[in-house]
Design a protein around this motif. Sequence first.
Motif, PDB file in Angstrom:
ATOM      1  N   VAL A 524       0.838  -1.193   0.000  1.00  0.00           N
ATOM      2  CA  VAL A 524       0.000   0.000   0.000  1.00  0.00           C
ATOM      3  C   VAL A 524       0.884   1.258   0.000  1.00  0.00           C
ATOM      4  N   VAL A 528       0.941   4.003  -3.007  1.00  0.00           N
ATOM      5  CA  VAL A 528       0.410   5.335  -2.760  1.00  0.00           C
ATOM      6  C   VAL A 528       1.478   6.395  -3.032  1.00  0.00           C
ATOM      7  N   PRO A 531       2.535   5.853  -7.589  1.00  0.00           N
ATOM      8  CA  PRO A 531       1.502   5.113  -8.340  1.00  0.00           C
ATOM      9  C   PRO A 531       1.946   4.722  -9.744  1.00  0.00           C
ATOM     10  N   LEU A 551      -4.234  18.506 -13.070  1.00  0.00           N
ATOM     11  CA  LEU A 551      -4.811  18.502 -11.746  1.00  0.00           C
ATOM     12  C   LEU A 551      -4.454  19.782 -11.004  1.00  0.00           C
ATOM     13  N   PRO A 558     -11.067  14.782 -14.543  1.00  0.00           N
ATOM     14  CA  PRO A 558     -11.779  13.556 -14.905  1.00  0.00           C
ATOM     15  C   PRO A 558     -10.910  12.323 -14.678  1.00  0.00           C
ATOM     16  N   ALA A 559     -11.542  11.275 -14.258  1.00  0.00           N
ATOM     17  CA  ALA A 559     -10.808  10.017 -14.112  1.00  0.00           C
ATOM     18  C   ALA A 559     -10.600   9.431 -15.486  1.00  0.00           C
ATOM     19  N   SER A 560      -9.448   8.859 -15.691  1.00  0.00           N
ATOM     20  CA  SER A 560      -9.204   8.256 -16.994  1.00  0.00           C
ATOM     21  C   SER A 560      -9.627   6.807 -16.963  1.00  0.00           C
TER      22      SER A 560
ATOM     23  N   ILE B 133      -7.125   5.987   3.273  1.00  0.00           N
ATOM     24  CA  ILE B 133      -5.678   5.752   3.245  1.00  0.00           C
ATOM     25  C   ILE B 133      -5.230   5.150   1.923  1.00  0.00           C
ATOM     26  N   ALA B 134      -5.962   4.162   1.445  1.00  0.00           N
ATOM     27  CA  ALA B 134      -5.434   3.384   0.323  1.00  0.00           C
ATOM     28  C   ALA B 134      -6.014   3.747  -1.035  1.00  0.00           C
ATOM     29  N   PRO B 137      -5.868   8.642  -2.303  1.00  0.00           N
ATOM     30  CA  PRO B 137      -4.709   9.255  -2.974  1.00  0.00           C
ATOM     31  C   PRO B 137      -4.529   8.768  -4.404  1.00  0.00           C
ATOM     32  N   LEU B 138      -5.213   7.699  -4.765  1.00  0.00           N
ATOM     33  CA  LEU B 138      -4.990   7.094  -6.081  1.00  0.00           C
ATOM     34  C   LEU B 138      -6.170   7.301  -7.009  1.00  0.00           C
ATOM     35  N   ARG B 139      -7.011   8.259  -6.694  1.00  0.00           N
ATOM     36  CA  ARG B 139      -8.231   8.365  -7.473  1.00  0.00           C
ATOM     37  C   ARG B 139      -7.961   8.602  -8.951  1.00  0.00           C
ATOM     38  N   TYR B 140      -6.883   9.304  -9.260  1.00  0.00           N
ATOM     39  CA  TYR B 140      -6.622   9.603 -10.679  1.00  0.00           C
ATOM     40  C   TYR B 140      -5.465   8.789 -11.245  1.00  0.00           C
TER      41      TYR B 140
END
Lengths: 560, 353, 406
Positions: A524, A528, A531, A551, A558-560, B133-134, B137-140
């Motif tokens: 994790v 994080v 990425p 961003l 938008p999310a890709s 937490i997990a 932060p990784l949404r995009y």
Amino acid sequence: MQISAPSFSWKEAVRVGVLGGAIAILISLVGMVAAFGERYIVYGWFSMGQVLFLAPILFMVSLTLRREKASTSSKTVLHSLLAGAVGGVMLAVLVLLGQVINLRAVLVNASPRLYGMLTFNQGLPAGPFVLIAVTALLGAVAGAYHLLPPRWQRTLSQAVIWLILTGLMRDLIMNIVVRWRLVGELFKTVLFASSGLQPIGAIVLLLLIGGLVYWRSGQPAGRGFSLKNQPPTIRWASIAGIVLIFLTLPQILGVYFSEILDNVMMYILMGLGLNIVVGFAGLLDLGYVAFFAIGAYTMGVLTSPELRAEPLTYWQALPFALVISFISGLILGLPVLKLRGDYLAIVTLGFGEIVRLLVLSDWLRPWLGGTQGIQLIAQPRIGSMVLNTQEELYYLFLLGVGIILFIAIRLKDSRLGRAWMALREDEDVAMAMGINHVVVKLLAFATGAVFSGLAGTIFAAKLTSVYPHSMNFLVSINVLALLILGGMGSIPGAFVGALVLIGAPELLREFAEFRYLVYGALLVTMMVTRPEGLWPEERRRLELHEAEEELKGAEPVPAS
Amino acid sequence: MLRMWRQRVTLTDLVIWGLGILILVGVVWGSIQTLRLGKYTLAIWYDLIITGLALGGVYALIALGYTLVYGILRMINFAHSEIFMSGAFTATFAADALYQAGWWNSYPVLSLLIVLLVAATVSATIAFSVERIAYRPLRYAPRLVPLITAIGTSFFLQYTFRGLYGSGQKGYPDMDIFQGAIVFGDVRILKTQLVAIVGAVIMMVILFSIVQYTKIGKAMRSVSEDKETAALMGIDVDRIISTTFLLGGISAGVAGILFLILFPVAHFFMGFVPGLKAFTSAVLGGIGNVPGAFLGGVLLGLLESVGPSLFLDGLGIPAPYQLKDAIAFTILVFILIFRPTGILGERMAQTKL
Amino acid sequence: MSKRLFILLGLLVAISMLVAACGPRPEPYQCTDPIGCVKVAPGEPIHIAYALVVAGPDETLGIDSRNGIEVAIAMKGKLLGHDIKLTGEDEGCSAEGGQAAGTKLSADPTIVAVIGTSCSSAARVAMPLFSQAGFVVVSPSNTAPDLTEPGNPNNHPGYLRTSHNDKVQGAAAAKFAWETLGVKKAATIHDGSLYAQKLQEVFAEEFKKLGGTITSQEAVDPNATDFKSVLTSIAAGSPDFIYYPIFVKAGSLITRQAKEVPGLEKVYLMGADGMFSPDVPEGAGDAVVGLFLSSPDLAAFAAEYNSVFLPKYKELFGTDPISIFHAHAYDAAMMIFAAIEKVAVVQPDGTVYIPRQALRDAMYATKNFKGLTGNLSCTPTGDCADPKIAVYEFKTTSYPPERIWP
């Protein structure tokens, strides 16, 4: 914990202390503190267990200080002391609570031994105060550390980290040096105790590393050594040197490290294969272990005298194994041609399970060995020499990785490779551009399957046996995780990912039953913080950074 | 007519359909053989079906959580099975305390509420923190990255709870009101099974209503369609996602208790297998679709319970129940061949990796 | 490479000479053991290792065994004036895990003995490595017959076990079912583990030899929770007896669910020592009443087990034993300690030499060792378990069950 106060206020100090204390309590109650109570870092002085409950508090304080670039005043130290004390109080409350209520009825690790560890074995009235004093002091140290000039900060932190690592990895280091008798004796008597470091050794090590770091950070930052801008002679010499190192690694490191390297290379083989399926062609495969199993079992069935009157040799069986893997890749590829995304994921996962269940089943037992597996599998033979030790098998793995690496690199920029990537980016457009998506997709599955099948055959030969239990979902997950950790679609990424995810956990073996816990937490944390992976493919990195740029400009994105 | 047919159908389609027909023929042939053998009486078939329905109910309950999160984030929350485990495992201790205090059978409804509350609170808290937490932060980040953190979280939670509560198993006390069976003629259904089935239906209806008819549900659906536009319309995307995870956590907690009523043993690994099954159910029904998850769960439960006896026994395959998952996955492939987005799945827009 | 090595070597020689000059005088004891000795200097601990499955879904098996070893160490205190150090490796209950653990441990020359492995698949791969390294290996839970079969390639010097060979236990269960219970039709269930599969196979063969019928031989997934459909399908064959020699988790659920399946209410249920654990009544609840378990005969030692071992276990780990084989592991550890005491050479300054081959010989020569699992006597190929198998029955929901046979 995204706080943006200008200075380290006391309110925040309390918050940080509570958070650090909570993490320390969790680590204590999970059982790690007590389990490592006698796992010394410096023999007789402090143990891994103590590091485990003190480090979170220290770490939280210094992380907050660093993130906020707090003003450097004496208040910082005072507030850090407060934060440390708060963390200590939380642990002390746990200890006192444990005296009043029998926490152990629910939390099995809330043992007298843990309380002893937390209070530094100082008994009841004094113990909690000692604990709070120590954590407060540590908090203050973290605050004071923040006031030091950067050069000293780096020196101090690196020296301490390396000290802890060396102490922790005593067994591993001894494992290597014990084979060189004199160095081994020296290490054993001067540097290491029966657990962790000798106090004298620790001091020497601390000074040595500290001195080295201090001296290094004083040097002007040199340009990194790059092979590309060196004259050809040096370039070739370096390459030859690297090759030579790879060829002699088993001799230098001994059998245990060869075992680790073997495992790493096995996963590199699978990683390179899955990289084609997921990284290049964008087809999420959660059942990749199936092809590994098919390779291993084909080898087993063809070469074990348990199942065949006239067993083949490894080399005779190898082509069959690869061809069967290829065909099974096509068989999986066919029904999933029309599926996308997560529907594909679940069908591939199911394929992996089906293969595992079939080799486990009582039904196919006469042909595949069932629960009892297959034993006496042939090991590769070159001339009159049988490759049967981990050191010898290392070369077989190395050869396999070399060939597969060559193929993977060639494929990446080939017509087929580009077709895969086009498919990954946009299937409809790729089809419109005249890419035959059926053939291209099937080839991706089949190529990936062959790589994995090859890994399976070496695996079977290395163990001389295969069991259905080895073919579980965890293998698929591991391969996928190493790919994404290394950087999706990136060939060097597969190497880095395998080293980190397969090699490093071997170092985590020290953690025995806490291995998966630490593994999960590291997975994790790494994802994080990075990425895009440790060694991302160039194109992906660009894409991701573009997204980040956007961003910054306009939120949300938008999310890709 | 024929020409249109020829144009639309390619060779690949034919091969794939051939594969589907092959599966179908195998299934039918096996069934005929089994029925001809006459080993099982009608009462046994009823029993198998009831068992399958109850099991399916439990799968469906867990699958609802998967589907809810998937519907919003388009992400498989692999840690959901561990969220389910954490609530159920913790609740076992509460149940045991209530049992020791003598409340368990004297105030069953109150006890049940307390236990449900404990499970739902723990699961929801963990679901909420995991998202914070997990995932947040990784949404995009690329879609596969949160998948890996989910797997990491899953390991972490499993072994954290193992550390906290130990690696042994913990019994969940039986409640007197759920003991015994209800009999209609040949059909005999245990009260615990009835609870699981009814519980799953109620939970599905509640979740479906929340998503379809409430304001927050509307917001959830709009976030699922397009985060950017939703944000422009004044929807707090972060809050909606957190709420979704809370809802998913609560449903996992409730599922945990219903699971324990049916299978009254808790341990740290209890989430793994049901979680995998629930994930399969969600996909089978069309992932992201709440009634689909329910349908998928029930279908999977039935397949696992009835399938091995019906399809394999007649073919003389030893130990047919060892292959129950293989049957379930084969049927899954069969269904996805003809409906590539699950039974109730709408034709989704292209989802990239 | 050679040049740098040369310089390094020269440097090392110089340093070592320096160290040697300052070091103590050469030891008077000369090791004559064919496979070497372990030297334990004063203040150093005697090093025992474990290779058990301590992480992953099968971990209860190995953790429980490790707890048994730790109880033994705590009870033993000091061995010949030295502490006992226990380190170990996870063997993952798999062949590849066994190889990794075996490679790692066999590279450590301070290890005297290894307790492990948990699973037979790991033992088959790890044993050649351990044997080569000169260790004594005692497994608390390997049951595959080939590991101690004379002449089998999987039987290696240095290997012993305190657990029962599947052949012994499976046959005893068949005899009990046929003679004492008088059943004619039996069904079996295994969970895909080597242990359970072999045990039920032996049972089925023996039962058929005695004249019985096997109505079905089913298999389940050890991590599943619903066994009612399997049991319903078994009920169709109307057996009088179901034998499921599996482990705690699935075992307790099968015990419970069998009572809920029509047609199986009156059927005898029987497990093996894999279910001899307090977690079985915990998981099975009231349904556990009437369950038979085969196990080593603990009768003579039950008092010591209940009054000494269990309290210590609970004190150290906060729970009742979570699985089985803790007693086997405890016995393994105690046997090793006894053998070390027998063969070790103690110098006046406290230095201990443990000759490896002599230690092996002493282990194989163990006769009538009073352990928690019976009177242990080892065969030349390493089967040490007391051949007396008893059958226990849960008369109430409390652990331990009552001994009823023979």
